[in-house]
Design a protein around this motif. Structure first.
Motif, PDB file in Angstrom:
ATOM      1  N   SER A  50      12.993  -3.184  -1.125  1.00 42.89           N
ATOM      2  CA  SER A  50      11.782  -2.840  -1.857  1.00 42.89           C
ATOM      3  C   SER A  50      11.075  -4.122  -2.285  1.00 42.89           C
ATOM      4  CB  SER A  50      12.137  -1.997  -3.093  1.00 42.89           C
ATOM      5  OG  SER A  50      10.980  -1.521  -3.734  1.00 42.89           O
ATOM      6  N   GLY A  51       9.912  -4.377  -1.694  1.00 42.87           N
ATOM      7  CA  GLY A  51       9.171  -5.605  -1.959  1.00 42.87           C
ATOM      8  C   GLY A  51       7.722  -5.344  -2.283  1.00 42.87           C
ATOM      9  N   PHE A  52       6.816  -6.059  -1.607  1.00 42.83           N
ATOM     10  CA  PHE A  52       5.418  -6.034  -2.040  1.00 42.83           C
ATOM     11  C   PHE A  52       4.411  -5.879  -0.909  1.00 42.83           C
ATOM     12  CE2 PHE A  52       8.041  -8.711  -4.776  1.00 42.83           C
ATOM     13  CZ  PHE A  52       7.993  -7.967  -5.939  1.00 42.83           C
ATOM     14  N   GLY A  53       4.864  -5.790   0.330  1.00 42.96           N
ATOM     15  CA  GLY A  53       3.958  -5.526   1.427  1.00 42.96           C
ATOM     16  C   GLY A  53       3.057  -6.700   1.784  1.00 42.96           C
ATOM     17  N   GLY A  54       2.113  -6.433   2.678  1.00 47.97           N
ATOM     18  CA  GLY A  54       1.094  -7.402   3.041  1.00 47.97           C
ATOM     19  C   GLY A  54       1.641  -8.669   3.668  1.00 47.97           C
ATOM     20  N   SER A  55       0.928  -9.774   3.436  1.00 50.41           N
ATOM     21  CA  SER A  55       1.334 -11.056   4.014  1.00 50.41           C
ATOM     22  C   SER A  55       2.667 -11.522   3.446  1.00 50.41           C
ATOM     23  CB  SER A  55       0.256 -12.114   3.759  1.00 50.41           C
ATOM     24  OG  SER A  55       0.038 -12.308   2.367  1.00 50.41           O
ATOM     25  N   TYR A  56       2.977 -11.101   2.203  1.00 53.60           N
ATOM     26  CA  TYR A  56       4.272 -11.455   1.622  1.00 53.60           C
ATOM     27  C   TYR A  56       5.402 -10.848   2.448  1.00 53.60           C
ATOM     28  CZ  TYR A  56       8.117 -11.813  -1.733  1.00 53.60           C
ATOM     29  OH  TYR A  56       9.316 -12.095  -2.339  1.00 53.60           O
ATOM     30  N   ASP A  81       7.463  -1.091  -3.451  1.00 52.12           N
ATOM     31  CA  ASP A  81       7.596  -0.719  -4.861  1.00 52.12           C
ATOM     32  C   ASP A  81       8.428  -1.705  -5.667  1.00 52.12           C
ATOM     33  OD1 ASP A  81       6.093   1.701  -4.748  1.00 52.12           O
ATOM     34  OD2 ASP A  81       7.773   2.635  -3.697  1.00 52.12           O
ATOM     35  N   GLY A  82       8.442  -2.974  -5.274  1.00 51.11           N
ATOM     36  CA  GLY A  82       9.261  -3.951  -5.976  1.00 51.11           C
ATOM     37  C   GLY A  82       8.963  -4.076  -7.454  1.00 51.11           C
ATOM     38  N   SER A  83       7.721  -3.786  -7.851  1.00 52.97           N
ATOM     39  CA  SER A  83       7.340  -3.897  -9.264  1.00 52.97           C
ATOM     40  C   SER A  83       7.226  -2.545  -9.958  1.00 52.97           C
ATOM     41  CB  SER A  83       5.989  -4.628  -9.384  1.00 52.97           C
ATOM     42  OG  SER A  83       6.095  -5.969  -8.977  1.00 52.97           O
ATOM     43  N   ASN A  84       7.578  -1.477  -9.277  1.00 53.04           N
ATOM     44  CA  ASN A  84       7.349  -0.138  -9.813  1.00 53.04           C
ATOM     45  C   ASN A  84       8.554   0.328 -10.633  1.00 53.04           C
ATOM     46  OD1 ASN A  84       6.610   2.528 -10.299  1.00 53.04           O
ATOM     47  ND2 ASN A  84       5.629   2.740  -8.295  1.00 53.04           N
ATOM     48  N   VAL A  85       8.553  -0.072 -11.892  1.00 55.67           N
ATOM     49  CA  VAL A  85       9.667   0.256 -12.782  1.00 55.67           C
ATOM     50  C   VAL A  85       9.771   1.764 -12.990  1.00 55.67           C
ATOM     51  CG1 VAL A  85      10.652  -0.112 -15.083  1.00 55.67           C
ATOM     52  CG2 VAL A  85       9.424  -1.975 -13.935  1.00 55.67           C
ATOM     53  N   ALA A  86       8.648   2.411 -13.225  1.00 57.98           N
ATOM     54  CA  ALA A  86       8.660   3.854 -13.495  1.00 57.98           C
ATOM     55  C   ALA A  86       9.201   4.636 -12.309  1.00 57.98           C
ATOM     56  CB  ALA A  86       7.257   4.328 -13.858  1.00 57.98           C
ATOM     57  N   LYS A  87       8.821   4.252 -11.094  1.00 56.50           N
ATOM     58  CA  LYS A  87       9.286   4.996  -9.921  1.00 56.50           C
ATOM     59  C   LYS A  87      10.784   4.858  -9.739  1.00 56.50           C
ATOM     60  CE  LYS A  87       8.612   5.768  -5.007  1.00 56.50           C
ATOM     61  NZ  LYS A  87       7.816   5.457  -3.788  1.00 56.50           N
ATOM     62  N   LEU A  88      11.313   3.646  -9.922  1.00 59.19           N
ATOM     63  CA  LEU A  88      12.758   3.477  -9.786  1.00 59.19           C
ATOM     64  C   LEU A  88      13.492   4.285 -10.852  1.00 59.19           C
ATOM     65  CD1 LEU A  88      15.086   2.134  -8.289  1.00 59.19           C
ATOM     66  CD2 LEU A  88      14.895   0.198  -9.863  1.00 59.19           C
ATOM     67  N   ALA A  89      12.959   4.300 -12.075  1.00 57.15           N
ATOM     68  CA  ALA A  89      13.577   5.087 -13.140  1.00 57.15           C
ATOM     69  C   ALA A  89      13.579   6.570 -12.800  1.00 57.15           C
ATOM     70  CB  ALA A  89      12.847   4.845 -14.455  1.00 57.15           C
ATOM     71  N   GLU A  90      12.474   7.064 -12.258  1.00 55.82           N
ATOM     72  CA  GLU A  90      12.385   8.468 -11.868  1.00 55.82           C
ATOM     73  C   GLU A  90      13.372   8.792 -10.744  1.00 55.82           C
ATOM     74  OE1 GLU A  90       8.329   8.934 -10.795  1.00 55.82           O
ATOM     75  OE2 GLU A  90       7.598   9.012 -12.863  1.00 55.82           O
ATOM     76  N   THR A  91      13.431   7.898  -9.768  1.00 49.53           N
ATOM     77  CA  THR A  91      14.327   8.117  -8.628  1.00 49.53           C
ATOM     78  C   THR A  91      15.774   8.234  -9.084  1.00 49.53           C
ATOM     79  OG1 THR A  91      12.840   6.881  -7.164  1.00 49.53           O
ATOM     80  CG2 THR A  91      15.129   7.129  -6.447  1.00 49.53           C
ATOM     81  N   ILE A  92      16.209   7.316  -9.936  1.00 51.39           N
ATOM     82  CA  ILE A  92      17.593   7.315 -10.405  1.00 51.39           C
ATOM     83  C   ILE A  92      17.866   8.524 -11.293  1.00 51.39           C
ATOM     84  CG2 ILE A  92      19.236   6.073 -11.876  1.00 51.39           C
ATOM     85  CD1 ILE A  92      18.002   3.471 -10.752  1.00 51.39           C
ATOM     86  N   ALA A  93      16.932   8.834 -12.196  1.00 46.19           N
ATOM     87  CA  ALA A  93      17.126   9.970 -13.094  1.00 46.19           C
ATOM     88  C   ALA A  93      17.203  11.289 -12.329  1.00 46.19           C
ATOM     89  CB  ALA A  93      15.994  10.019 -14.119  1.00 46.19           C
ATOM     90  N   LEU A 101      18.025  -2.843  -2.147  1.00 46.83           N
ATOM     91  CA  LEU A 101      17.731  -4.200  -2.600  1.00 46.83           C
ATOM     92  C   LEU A 101      16.306  -4.225  -3.129  1.00 46.83           C
ATOM     93  CD1 LEU A 101      19.028  -7.105  -2.543  1.00 46.83           C
ATOM     94  CD2 LEU A 101      17.788  -7.456  -0.394  1.00 46.83           C
ATOM     95  N   VAL A 102      16.148  -4.710  -4.364  1.00 48.12           N
ATOM     96  CA  VAL A 102      14.816  -4.800  -4.968  1.00 48.12           C
ATOM     97  C   VAL A 102      14.501  -6.252  -5.278  1.00 48.12           C
ATOM     98  CG1 VAL A 102      13.338  -4.110  -6.882  1.00 48.12           C
ATOM     99  CG2 VAL A 102      14.945  -2.473  -5.921  1.00 48.12           C
ATOM    100  N   ASP A 103      13.321  -6.669  -4.852  1.00 50.78           N
ATOM    101  CA  ASP A 103      12.793  -8.020  -5.034  1.00 50.78           C
ATOM    102  C   ASP A 103      11.930  -7.993  -6.293  1.00 50.78           C
ATOM    103  OD1 ASP A 103      11.672 -10.521  -4.700  1.00 50.78           O
ATOM    104  OD2 ASP A 103      11.004 -10.184  -2.640  1.00 50.78           O
ATOM    105  N   THR A 104      12.318  -8.725  -7.324  1.00 50.18           N
ATOM    106  CA  THR A 104      11.660  -8.551  -8.618  1.00 50.18           C
ATOM    107  C   THR A 104      11.425  -9.873  -9.314  1.00 50.18           C
ATOM    108  OG1 THR A 104      11.862  -7.437 -10.768  1.00 50.18           O
ATOM    109  CG2 THR A 104      13.895  -8.233  -9.765  1.00 50.18           C
TER     110      THR A 104
END
Length: 359
Positions: A50-56, A81-93, A101-104
């Motif tokens: 989980s990263g940030f897309g685009g040229s990165y 979704d590397g910066s999407n805290v709410a989505k990761l919280a929802e997924t786990i809950a 692997l999350v790049d943060t």
């Protein structure tokens, strides 16, 4: 090997109401390599990053994940979704499968930790002895590079020299023209306080009221987010705060843009494993692979950011280190984002920021 211990801060009040099952619908399903497009993250040979897309993402693929696939045979799927805290919280809950692997960066790492969203790393499976700044290692993450957002200016607009400090960026009479800032508050609040006379050593805890009052002063002459690359390259924006890698890309495109290390905003980029990840063993392999000197050099070449391992830092000249974030040469005039402060104050900051940019 001893594990670095850092307890998560208090749990964030994420304000999540009725949580529904969240599968990996947000995954781009793009892969490194060409085989087996139907492989899922639950398969033993597949890693969901989980990263940030685009040229990165393109740069990280070439520097790390293409060679990782070549060495291990693992397929790598990507989402943004590397910066999407709410989505990761929802997924786990919801009991759905999170990425492996999350790049943060500093702020979101602190939020992930505060929300108890990460698995402790198994340091028996990782060799971190070459990591230069051991204090950036904790139970849940290891750093793989450092990056910065810097003060920049258009040298064509200011042929006699552009603004060199944040106070000068705010001086629209001496340096007329439009400024640009990121679409998020991290780093912007800090440089507003620097412009108002606060010293780097006294930034945290941030005086939010004072920061927003200073931002109101520059708002009539500023853009917040949007097509910064185009606006900066075409001279529509003459100064502001932007990611150093993007500034350098704009320079490479021919624009006469300069930047300063004075008041640069430095953040540590780390690799983490979410709680309940399907393939933590492969994620540990990927983390170790990313810390190898060859991959660290490749990330430096691709992104022009500071390696986290001492062996590669030692290869750089003093002149090279003087133009990289998080080195002794630039630390004297720059500062690090305090991720813990943002984790504790994010709800208030985010609310105030949305009100500010939309009013």
């Amino acid at each position: 090997m001893a594990v670095r211990s850092r307890s998560p801060r208090r749990l964030l009040a994420l304000g999540l109401a009725a949580l529904s099952a969240v599968a990996l619908a947000g995954c781009t399903s793009s892969e490194v390599g060409g085989g087996g497009g139907t492989a899922g993250p639950e398969d033993s040979g597949t890693l969901l990053y989980s990263g940030f897309g685009g040229s990165y993402e393109e740069s990280i693929r070439a520097a790390v994940f293409d060679p990782f696939r070549a060495e291990t045979g693992a397929e790598v799927l990507f989402d943004t979704d590397g910066s999407n805290v709410a989505k990761l919280a929802e997924t786990i809950a919801a009991g759905a499968t999170p990425p492996d692997l999350v790049d943060t960066e500093s702020r979101t790492l602190a939020q992930f930790m505060a929300g108890d969203l990460l698995e402790p790393l198994d340091f028996d499976e990782l060799d971190i002895t070459d990591v230069a700044s051991q204090e950036t290692v904790n139970d849940y993450s290891v750093p793989w590079y450092q990056f910065s957002r810097n003060l920049f200016w258009n040298a064509d607009a200011f042929p006699n020299g552009g603004p060199q400090t944040w106070a000068e960026v705010w001086d629209v009479e001496k340096f007329p023209g439009t400024r640009s800032f990121p679409t998020y508050p991290t780093g912007v609040l800090e440089v507003a306080l620097l412009a108002d006379g606060v010293s780097v050593d006294d930034l945290y805890p941030l005086d939010i009221d004072r920061a927003f009052a200073k931002l109101e002063e520059i708002k009539p002459n500023a853009l917040f987010g949007g097509q910064e690359d185009v606006a900066i390259a075409q001279g529509e924006v003459v100064a502001g705060l932007y990611t150093l890698g993007r500034i350098r890309d704009i320079q490479s495109g021919g624009a006469n843009v300069q930047y300063s290390w004075d008041g640069a905003v430095v953040s540590v980029q780390s690799l983490t494993i979410p709680r309940g990840a399907a393939n933590p063993a492969l994620a540990h392999e990927a983390i170790q692979f990313a810390l190898e000197p060859e991959q660290q050099r490749a990330v430096l070449d691709a992104l022009k950011y500071t390696p986290s391992v001492q062996s590669v830092l030692d290869e750089l000249t003093p002149q090279e280190r003087a133009d990289l974030p998080g080195t002794p040469e630039t630390n004297a005039v720059s500062f690090y984002i305090d991720g813990d402060w943002y984790a504790e104050n994010w709800d208030e900051v985010s609310s105030r920021w949305q009100e500010f940019v939309n009013s």
